[in-house]
Write an enzyme that holds these catalytic residues in place. Structure first.
Site, mmCIF file in Angstrom:
data_model
loop_
_atom_site.group_PDB
_atom_site.id
_atom_site.type_symbol
_atom_site.label_atom_id
_atom_site.label_comp_id
_atom_site.label_asym_id
_atom_site.label_seq_id
_atom_site.Cartn_x
_atom_site.Cartn_y
_atom_site.Cartn_z
ATOM 1 N N PHE A 133 0.840 -1.197 0.000
ATOM 2 C CA PHE A 133 0.000 0.000 0.000
ATOM 3 C C PHE A 133 0.878 1.250 0.000
ATOM 4 C CE2 PHE A 133 -2.885 3.169 1.831
ATOM 5 C CZ PHE A 133 -3.987 2.979 1.007
ATOM 6 N N ASP A 210 1.212 -5.654 7.851
ATOM 7 C CA ASP A 210 0.084 -4.739 7.720
ATOM 8 C C ASP A 210 -1.162 -5.604 7.529
ATOM 9 O OD1 ASP A 210 -1.950 -3.079 6.751
ATOM 10 O OD2 ASP A 210 -0.559 -1.746 5.740
ATOM 11 N N TYR A 235 -11.533 0.474 10.110
ATOM 12 C CA TYR A 235 -12.698 1.002 9.390
ATOM 13 C C TYR A 235 -13.075 0.160 8.180
ATOM 14 C CZ TYR A 235 -8.709 3.304 7.080
ATOM 15 O OH TYR A 235 -7.494 3.567 6.491
ATOM 16 N N LYS A 236 -12.356 -0.922 7.923
ATOM 17 C CA LYS A 236 -12.712 -1.821 6.823
ATOM 18 C C LYS A 236 -13.595 -2.945 7.377
ATOM 19 C CE LYS A 236 -8.297 -0.817 4.495
ATOM 20 N NZ LYS A 236 -8.801 0.191 3.550
ATOM 21 N N ARG A 384 -12.342 -3.372 -7.671
ATOM 22 C CA ARG A 384 -12.263 -4.297 -6.539
ATOM 23 C C ARG A 384 -13.675 -4.579 -6.051
ATOM 24 N NH1 ARG A 384 -8.149 -2.301 -1.971
ATOM 25 N NH2 ARG A 384 -9.845 -0.812 -1.753
#
Length: 409
Positions: A133, A210, A235-236, A384
């Site tokens: 990322f 991560d 938050y995912k 995605r």
């Protein structure tokens, strides 16, 4: 014989009816919103849990409004560790005393990486991959510049990710730290963390994972895998809301010698003494710096309630089933239209999302959003399909892939 759309519709309905977790989607806000036909971006921002609306309201009126400053003594001071313990137990495979929450992912990555590097003085290299990322890459570039270290880059396959063989080819006696994403943010590739950890340790280095795209979607066993450090957002798949604080894991054996570089009063031994000089707190509290974002932590607890009720094995089973169904639809409807699959087809190597590519997908995504179909666009030309197991139905997957087919047709 080719499966028809009617067959898929019947199957989607049957899968939803037979789903052991079929009652969970209704516990999320927006699940009955007629304007949202299919929410396929839970790997970027999870839906809010309905219970969080009551929790936040009660906090303002009763805890903040009623208890005022007394709330720190009664609950808030310990909340980063209390919630961290729950995340560790329910999601990370971590024993107590190793997990806390409180900063953004970026800040925690910095703190944990710098603290880890300090444990490997004299080593000069950090290993990471080009498809990690952007924040991870940028942050490690900055740290390498600060400390005069060298970055060793792994170049993973576009549709895959980092393997143990890739790591073995670049680690050496110069390697201090290996920093990798457990699930690749673009392809969804799920790396073999245990094997990579063993390769890293054989070289005398430390591993920092991560977990942003894996926590809450795949089963994680940090303790048994012998992972040294981990960070991840909430938050995912943990549905903490926009900007919810991230979590950090420090393996117990490292805690006594671990010192992170952002010293703050809440991470000091006996913080309310306001003493001169910084002495890190015992245990995982030493990762904390300043006053934590208490309100931002509250909704995470409601999602943890659901995960603890369902259990991560059932969550992972649903995640695999959703992505398998999505891939079957893509193969039948979209591949003939020029779409390519850029995620692993082996579920053992795939996280909770599927990435597909087509030159027209940037414009297609904009039109899908107007139709209430909400996937995620990733450059150069990928969509995605992010499937959060507890909030996503098979009917949503069907509607979403069918809409992509219609836009391309």
């Amino acid at each position: 014989m080719t499966t028809t759309p009617v067959d898929f519709a019947t199957r989607a309905q049957a899968l939803d009816e037979a789903d052991p977790l079929r009652d969970f989607p209704g516990r999320f806000l927006g699940s009955d919103d007629p304007e949202i036909v299919a929410y396929l971006d839970g790997n970027s921002l999870g839906r809010p849990v309905k219970a969080s609306a009551d929790r936040l309201t009660n906090f303002v009126t009763e805890m903040w409004g009623g208890r005022l400053i007394r709330g720190w003594d009664e609950q808030w001071f310990d909340l980063p560790v209390t919630i961290g313990e729950r995340i560790g137990a329910a999601v990370l495979g971590a024993a107590p005393g190793q997990t806390t929450i409180g900063d953004s992912t970026t800040v925690l990555l910095y703190k944990i990486a710098r603290g880890a590097l300090a444990l490997r003085q004299g080593r000069t290299e950090i290993v990471l991959d080009r498809d990690n990322f952007p924040t991870d890459r940028y942050l490690l570039e900055a740290i390498a510049g600060e400390l005069g270290l060298t970055l060793r880059w792994i170049e993973p396959e576009f549709t895959g990710g980092v393997t143990a063989q890739d790591v073995a080819a670049v680690v050496s006696e110069r390697t201090a730290l290996v920093v990798l994403s457990h699930v690749a943010y673009r392809s969804g590739y799920l790396l073999d963390a245990q094997e990579i950890c063993a390769v890293t340790h054989d070289a005398g280095a430390l591993l920092l994972l991560d977990l942003c795209h894996s926590a809450g979607a795949v089963e994680i066993e940090l303790d048994s895998w012998a992972v040294d450090f981990a960070v991840g957002c909430t938050y995912k798949y943990l549905n903490g809301g926009p900007g919810a604080p991230a979590f950090a894991y420090v393996r117990a054996e490292h805690l006594a010698d671990f010192t992170q570089p952002i010293w703050g009063w809440m991470g000091r031994e006996s913080p309310f003494e306001m003493a001169q000089g910084y002495v890190p707190a015992e245990g995982i509290r030493r990762v904390i710096s300043g006053t934590p974002a208490i309100i931002g932590m509250l909704p995470i607890q409601d999602m943890l309630d659901l995960i603890e009720e369902a259990g991560m094995p059932a969550v992972r089973e649903k995640s695999v089933a959703l992505t398998e169904f999505a891939l079957e639809l893509v193969q039948e409807w979209l591949v003939p239209l020029g779409v390519t699959v850029s995620s692993p087809t082996d579920s053992a190597r795939r996280g909770g999302h599927v990435t597909i590519d087509h030159p027209e997908f940037r414009d297609v995504t904009a039109r899908l959003w107007q139709r209430g179909i909400i996937p995620d666009f990733r450059r150069p030309h990928g969509i995605r399909i992010g499937l959060s197991p507890l909030s996503t139905t098979y009917a949503e997957v069907l509607a979403g892939v069918a809409a992509i087919r219609d836009e391309l047709g």
